[in-house]
Design a protein around this motif. Sequence first.
Motif, PDB file in Angstrom:
ATOM      1  N   ALA A  94       0.861  -1.179   0.000  1.00 25.18           N
ATOM      2  CA  ALA A  94       0.000   0.000   0.000  1.00 25.18           C
ATOM      3  C   ALA A  94       0.897   1.229   0.000  1.00 25.18           C
ATOM      4  O   ALA A  94       1.914   1.262   0.695  1.00 25.18           O
ATOM      5  N   LEU A  95       0.540   2.217  -0.767  1.00 24.32           N
ATOM      6  CA  LEU A  95       1.285   3.463  -0.840  1.00 24.32           C
ATOM      7  C   LEU A  95       0.308   4.590  -0.524  1.00 24.32           C
ATOM      8  O   LEU A  95      -0.723   4.729  -1.181  1.00 24.32           O
ATOM      9  N   THR A  96       0.623   5.362   0.498  1.00 25.36           N
ATOM     10  CA  THR A  96      -0.211   6.501   0.872  1.00 25.36           C
ATOM     11  C   THR A  96       0.606   7.766   0.653  1.00 25.36           C
ATOM     12  O   THR A  96       1.694   7.905   1.218  1.00 25.36           O
ATOM     13  N   LEU A  97       0.095   8.662  -0.179  1.00 23.84           N
ATOM     14  CA  LEU A  97       0.768   9.928  -0.443  1.00 23.84           C
ATOM     15  C   LEU A  97      -0.091  11.076   0.073  1.00 23.84           C
ATOM     16  O   LEU A  97      -1.296  11.095  -0.117  1.00 23.84           O
ATOM     17  N   THR A  98       0.558  12.026   0.718  1.00 22.16           N
ATOM     18  CA  THR A  98      -0.109  13.214   1.222  1.00 22.16           C
ATOM     19  C   THR A  98       0.540  14.422   0.574  1.00 22.16           C
ATOM     20  O   THR A  98       1.772  14.499   0.502  1.00 22.16           O
ATOM     21  N   GLN A  99      -0.287  15.331   0.103  1.00 21.07           N
ATOM     22  CA  GLN A  99       0.234  16.498  -0.596  1.00 21.07           C
ATOM     23  C   GLN A  99      -0.118  17.762   0.171  1.00 21.07           C
ATOM     24  O   GLN A  99      -1.268  17.979   0.542  1.00 21.07           O
ATOM     25  N   ALA A 100       0.887  18.585   0.433  1.00 21.31           N
ATOM     26  CA  ALA A 100       0.707  19.906   1.019  1.00 21.31           C
ATOM     27  C   ALA A 100       1.334  20.882   0.023  1.00 21.31           C
ATOM     28  O   ALA A 100       2.558  20.936  -0.101  1.00 21.31           O
ATOM     29  N   ARG A 101       0.472  21.579  -0.720  1.00 16.93           N
ATOM     30  CA  ARG A 101       0.907  22.436  -1.826  1.00 16.93           C
ATOM     31  C   ARG A 101       1.668  21.585  -2.829  1.00 16.93           C
ATOM     32  O   ARG A 101       1.109  20.628  -3.343  1.00 16.93           O
ATOM     33  N   ASP A 102       2.940  21.867  -3.094  1.00 16.20           N
ATOM     34  CA  ASP A 102       3.679  21.070  -4.070  1.00 16.20           C
ATOM     35  C   ASP A 102       4.689  20.133  -3.403  1.00 16.20           C
ATOM     36  O   ASP A 102       5.583  19.615  -4.042  1.00 16.20           O
ATOM     37  N   ARG A 103       4.509  19.861  -2.125  1.00 20.11           N
ATOM     38  CA  ARG A 103       5.356  18.904  -1.408  1.00 20.11           C
ATOM     39  C   ARG A 103       4.551  17.626  -1.181  1.00 20.11           C
ATOM     40  O   ARG A 103       3.450  17.657  -0.631  1.00 20.11           O
ATOM     41  N   VAL A 104       5.123  16.508  -1.588  1.00 18.16           N
ATOM     42  CA  VAL A 104       4.443  15.219  -1.452  1.00 18.16           C
ATOM     43  C   VAL A 104       5.267  14.336  -0.523  1.00 18.16           C
ATOM     44  O   VAL A 104       6.472  14.184  -0.709  1.00 18.16           O
ATOM     45  N   ILE A 118       4.096   0.604   2.413  1.00 18.00           N
ATOM     46  CA  ILE A 118       3.981  -0.478   3.390  1.00 18.00           C
ATOM     47  C   ILE A 118       3.954  -1.812   2.650  1.00 18.00           C
ATOM     48  O   ILE A 118       3.135  -2.018   1.751  1.00 18.00           O
ATOM     49  N   PHE A 119       4.861  -2.697   3.039  1.00 21.98           N
ATOM     50  CA  PHE A 119       4.866  -4.070   2.546  1.00 21.98           C
ATOM     51  C   PHE A 119       4.291  -4.942   3.651  1.00 21.98           C
ATOM     52  O   PHE A 119       4.681  -4.827   4.804  1.00 21.98           O
ATOM     53  N   THR A 120       3.388  -5.822   3.305  1.00 24.99           N
ATOM     54  CA  THR A 120       2.806  -6.734   4.286  1.00 24.99           C
ATOM     55  C   THR A 120       3.110  -8.158   3.856  1.00 24.99           C
ATOM     56  O   THR A 120       2.346  -8.755   3.091  1.00 24.99           O
ATOM     57  N   PRO A 121       4.247  -8.709   4.310  1.00 29.69           N
ATOM     58  CA  PRO A 121       4.577 -10.070   3.892  1.00 29.69           C
ATOM     59  C   PRO A 121       3.628 -11.087   4.513  1.00 29.69           C
ATOM     60  O   PRO A 121       3.271 -10.960   5.687  1.00 29.69           O
ATOM     61  N   PRO A 122       3.193 -12.045   3.743  1.00 26.92           N
ATOM     62  CA  PRO A 122       2.329 -13.085   4.310  1.00 26.92           C
ATOM     63  C   PRO A 122       3.148 -14.000   5.219  1.00 26.92           C
ATOM     64  O   PRO A 122       4.374 -14.042   5.126  1.00 26.92           O
TER      65      PRO A 122
END
Length: 171
Positions: A142-152, A157-161
């Motif tokens: 899963a990749l979560t990106l948060t943007q504040a103006r032009d800064r990301v 997160i890797f979830t190994p079984p």
Amino acid sequence: LLLAMLVVTACGGDDSTPTSPSPGPATLAIAPQTDFLAVGTSLVFEARLTVGTSAPRVVTADWSSQDGRVAAVDRLGRVTALAAGTTTLRAVFESQTATLNIRVAPNFAGVWTGARRVSACLHPSPTFCQTNYPPGRQFPTALTLTQARDRVTGQLIFTPPAPSPSSAVSG
């Protein structure tokens, strides 16, 4: 004497009534003073006229964008960010003009999910590069990106079984 008083009064004479001061210079401003939008977002701007020291009032201005490919503006001042770049927003009311430079950047905020194939483990770690997971094994990510103006900023997160006993690599 009566005739002299009539002449002075008729000609204006000594009028002690104060004259009202001129209202002062007028200025037009664009509000809010936001200079950044992300692609796909919209924001309504206002043209505010201030005359002298009076409080600003919203006026109906003629709106335009220097580069309509970057951001479009409608007759009500709603600006829609279309593509990365810069443009100048312009509001015109009577003889007054106001401008605002706007930067537009891609909208990176969001959450993406998928699978990641492990191709090599250079440094063993207890949560990812274990000998129980051979190269080529897929892990949910899963990749979560948060943007504040032009800064990301983001978090990957890797979830190994849980390894199965038959998939253990002997060493």
